[in-house]
Design a protein around this motif. Structure first.
Motif, short mmCIF file in Angstrom:
data_model
loop_
_atom_site.label_atom_id
_atom_site.label_comp_id
_atom_site.label_asym_id
_atom_site.label_seq_id
_atom_site.Cartn_x
_atom_site.Cartn_y
_atom_site.Cartn_z
N TRP A 22 -25.80 -27.68 38.19
CA TRP A 22 -25.97 -26.76 36.95
C TRP A 22 -27.08 -25.76 37.52
O TRP A 22 -27.94 -25.70 38.01
N ARG A 23 -26.78 -24.33 37.19
CA ARG A 23 -27.72 -23.14 37.35
C ARG A 23 -27.51 -22.42 35.94
O ARG A 23 -26.22 -22.18 35.29
N ALA A 24 -28.65 -21.85 35.50
CA ALA A 24 -28.78 -21.24 34.41
C ALA A 24 -28.45 -19.65 34.64
O ALA A 24 -28.86 -19.19 35.59
N GLU A 25 -27.71 -19.36 33.50
CA GLU A 25 -27.51 -17.68 33.80
C GLU A 25 -28.48 -17.01 33.08
O GLU A 25 -28.59 -15.79 33.61
N ILE A 26 -29.38 -17.40 32.39
CA ILE A 26 -30.19 -16.69 31.51
C ILE A 26 -31.65 -17.48 31.87
O ILE A 26 -31.70 -18.73 31.46
N HIS A 27 -32.58 -16.73 32.11
CA HIS A 27 -33.73 -17.50 32.09
C HIS A 27 -34.97 -16.82 30.89
O HIS A 27 -34.76 -15.47 30.94
N ALA A 28 -35.39 -17.57 30.28
CA ALA A 28 -35.97 -17.03 28.99
C ALA A 28 -37.51 -17.63 28.69
O ALA A 28 -37.76 -18.77 29.41
N THR A 29 -38.03 -17.29 27.55
CA THR A 29 -39.42 -18.01 27.50
C THR A 29 -39.56 -18.01 25.98
O THR A 29 -38.76 -17.57 25.08
N LEU A 64 -44.62 -15.93 32.58
CA LEU A 64 -45.92 -15.60 31.87
C LEU A 64 -46.07 -14.14 31.25
O LEU A 64 -46.20 -13.82 30.23
N GLU A 65 -45.51 -13.20 32.31
CA GLU A 65 -45.56 -11.74 31.94
C GLU A 65 -44.44 -11.74 30.73
O GLU A 65 -44.62 -10.83 29.90
N CYS A 66 -43.36 -12.48 30.94
CA CYS A 66 -42.42 -12.27 29.92
C CYS A 66 -42.84 -12.67 28.34
O CYS A 66 -42.56 -11.94 27.49
N VAL A 67 -43.39 -13.60 28.63
CA VAL A 67 -43.92 -14.38 27.14
C VAL A 67 -44.71 -13.74 26.49
O VAL A 67 -44.72 -13.40 25.16
N VAL A 68 -45.74 -12.99 27.51
CA VAL A 68 -46.78 -11.83 26.77
C VAL A 68 -46.14 -10.82 26.25
O VAL A 68 -46.22 -10.27 25.03
N ARG A 69 -45.21 -10.05 26.80
CA ARG A 69 -44.33 -8.83 26.56
C ARG A 69 -43.53 -9.19 25.25
O ARG A 69 -43.72 -8.37 24.43
N GLU A 70 -42.91 -10.26 25.20
CA GLU A 70 -41.99 -10.53 24.16
C GLU A 70 -42.68 -10.79 22.78
O GLU A 70 -42.37 -10.32 21.56
N THR A 71 -43.92 -11.49 23.00
CA THR A 71 -44.81 -11.53 21.91
C THR A 71 -45.26 -10.37 21.27
O THR A 71 -45.41 -10.28 20.24
N ARG A 72 -45.64 -9.37 22.22
CA ARG A 72 -46.25 -8.04 21.72
C ARG A 72 -44.82 -7.29 20.90
O ARG A 72 -45.09 -6.75 20.01
N GLU A 73 -43.61 -7.33 21.66
CA GLU A 73 -42.70 -6.53 21.21
C GLU A 73 -42.21 -7.30 19.99
O GLU A 73 -42.15 -6.58 18.93
N GLU A 74 -42.26 -8.60 19.54
CA GLU A 74 -41.54 -9.31 18.55
C GLU A 74 -42.87 -9.06 17.22
O GLU A 74 -42.31 -9.15 16.03
N LEU A 75 -44.11 -9.35 17.91
CA LEU A 75 -44.91 -9.52 16.58
C LEU A 75 -46.20 -8.71 16.69
O LEU A 75 -47.19 -8.60 16.07
N GLY A 76 -46.30 -7.94 17.88
CA GLY A 76 -47.23 -6.97 17.76
C GLY A 76 -48.79 -7.47 18.13
O GLY A 76 -49.89 -6.85 17.96
N ILE A 77 -48.93 -8.76 18.83
CA ILE A 77 -50.09 -9.32 19.21
C ILE A 77 -50.07 -9.67 20.59
O ILE A 77 -48.86 -9.58 21.07
N THR A 78 -51.19 -9.92 21.25
CA THR A 78 -51.33 -10.28 22.49
C THR A 78 -51.96 -11.95 22.46
O THR A 78 -52.92 -11.97 21.98
N ALA A 79 -50.97 -12.73 23.24
CA ALA A 79 -51.42 -14.17 23.22
C ALA A 79 -52.47 -13.92 24.42
O ALA A 79 -52.56 -13.45 25.24
N LYS A 80 -53.46 -15.04 23.88
CA LYS A 80 -54.68 -15.19 25.23
C LYS A 80 -54.39 -16.47 25.80
O LYS A 80 -54.19 -17.48 25.14
N ARG A 81 -54.25 -16.41 26.94
CA ARG A 81 -54.33 -17.60 27.89
C ARG A 81 -53.24 -18.51 27.59
O ARG A 81 -53.38 -19.74 27.49
#
Ligand SMILES: Nc1ncnc2c1[nH]c(=O)n2[C@H]1C[C@H](O)[C@@H](COP(=O)(O)OP(=O)(O)OP(=O)(O)O)O1
Length: 172
Positions: free
Chosen positions: A12-19, A57-74
């Motif tokens: 099995w191989r994923a076609e999409i990688h997500a967070t 990690l970069e993705c989840v910080v970016r997506e959270t900023r885009e979706e909610l306008g906040i910056t997750a810490k650690r």
């Protein structure tokens, strides 16, 4: 005993990688109502597809900023989920927990922020797999879940707890 899997996970191989990210503060969890794309209408954590060259990690910080306008810490990665889907591409999802953020969550074109008490998480409005691993994440235990979907239904699943994480990233 786990029944035989309908798919061969060794190849099995994923076609999409997500967070996905779950922020917990003061006994409440910050979720989103997803407004578009895969899972629209469902409640989930913020997150999305990993861009080329981006770490989870970069993705989840970016997506959270885009979706909610906040910056997750650690944000801390605690889980990895493999979704074998019947009608959309297969997904490998990195799941993070954070205890703090900066900014104020706002509704965007992609998501509406929703706070829930930890005892009132609306699993009936979430993906069917979530109830099997979100409580594990909230206990701060690591996990590796594999789920086979037929449409919206989970037809096979396997959960391993307290798994070791390779900080370099996914195995597939
Ligand atoms: N089964 C299941 N349970 C829990 N969460 C998810 C699933 N399947 C999933 O795809 N997901 C999560 C994983 C991702 O966070 C999102 C899907 O990402 P998507 O919204 O398609 O990605 P974006 O990059 O934000 O989308 P676009 O910008 O391309 O619209 O759902």
């Amino acid at each position: 005993m786990t029944p035989p899997s309908p798919i061969d996970w060794a190849s099995w191989r994923a076609e999409i990688h997500a967070t996905l990210l779950f922020i917990v503060r003061d006994g409440e969890i910050l979720l989103i109502e997803k407004k578009r794309g895969l899972g629209a209408g469902k409640i989930n954590g913020p997150g999305g597809k990993i861009d080329p060259g981006e770490t989870p990690l970069e993705c989840v910080v970016r997506e959270t900023r885009e979706e909610l306008g906040i910056t997750a810490k650690r944000p801390r990665k605690l889980g990895e989920l493999h979704f074998a889907m019947s009608d959309v591409p297969d997904i490998l999802c990195h799941v993070f927990l954070a205890r703090d953020f900066s900014g104020q969550p706002v509704e965007t074109e992609e998501a509406k922020p929703l706070w829930y008490k930890l005892g009132d998480i609306p699993y009936e409005r979430m993906w069917k797999d979530d109830i099997h691993w979100l409580p594990v994440l909230l206990d701060e235990r690591s996990f590796h879940g594999r789920f086979v979907f037929e449409g919206e239904e989970v037809v096979w699943q396997d959960m391993q707890l307290d798994t070791y994480w390779d900080p370099e990233g996914p195995r597939h």
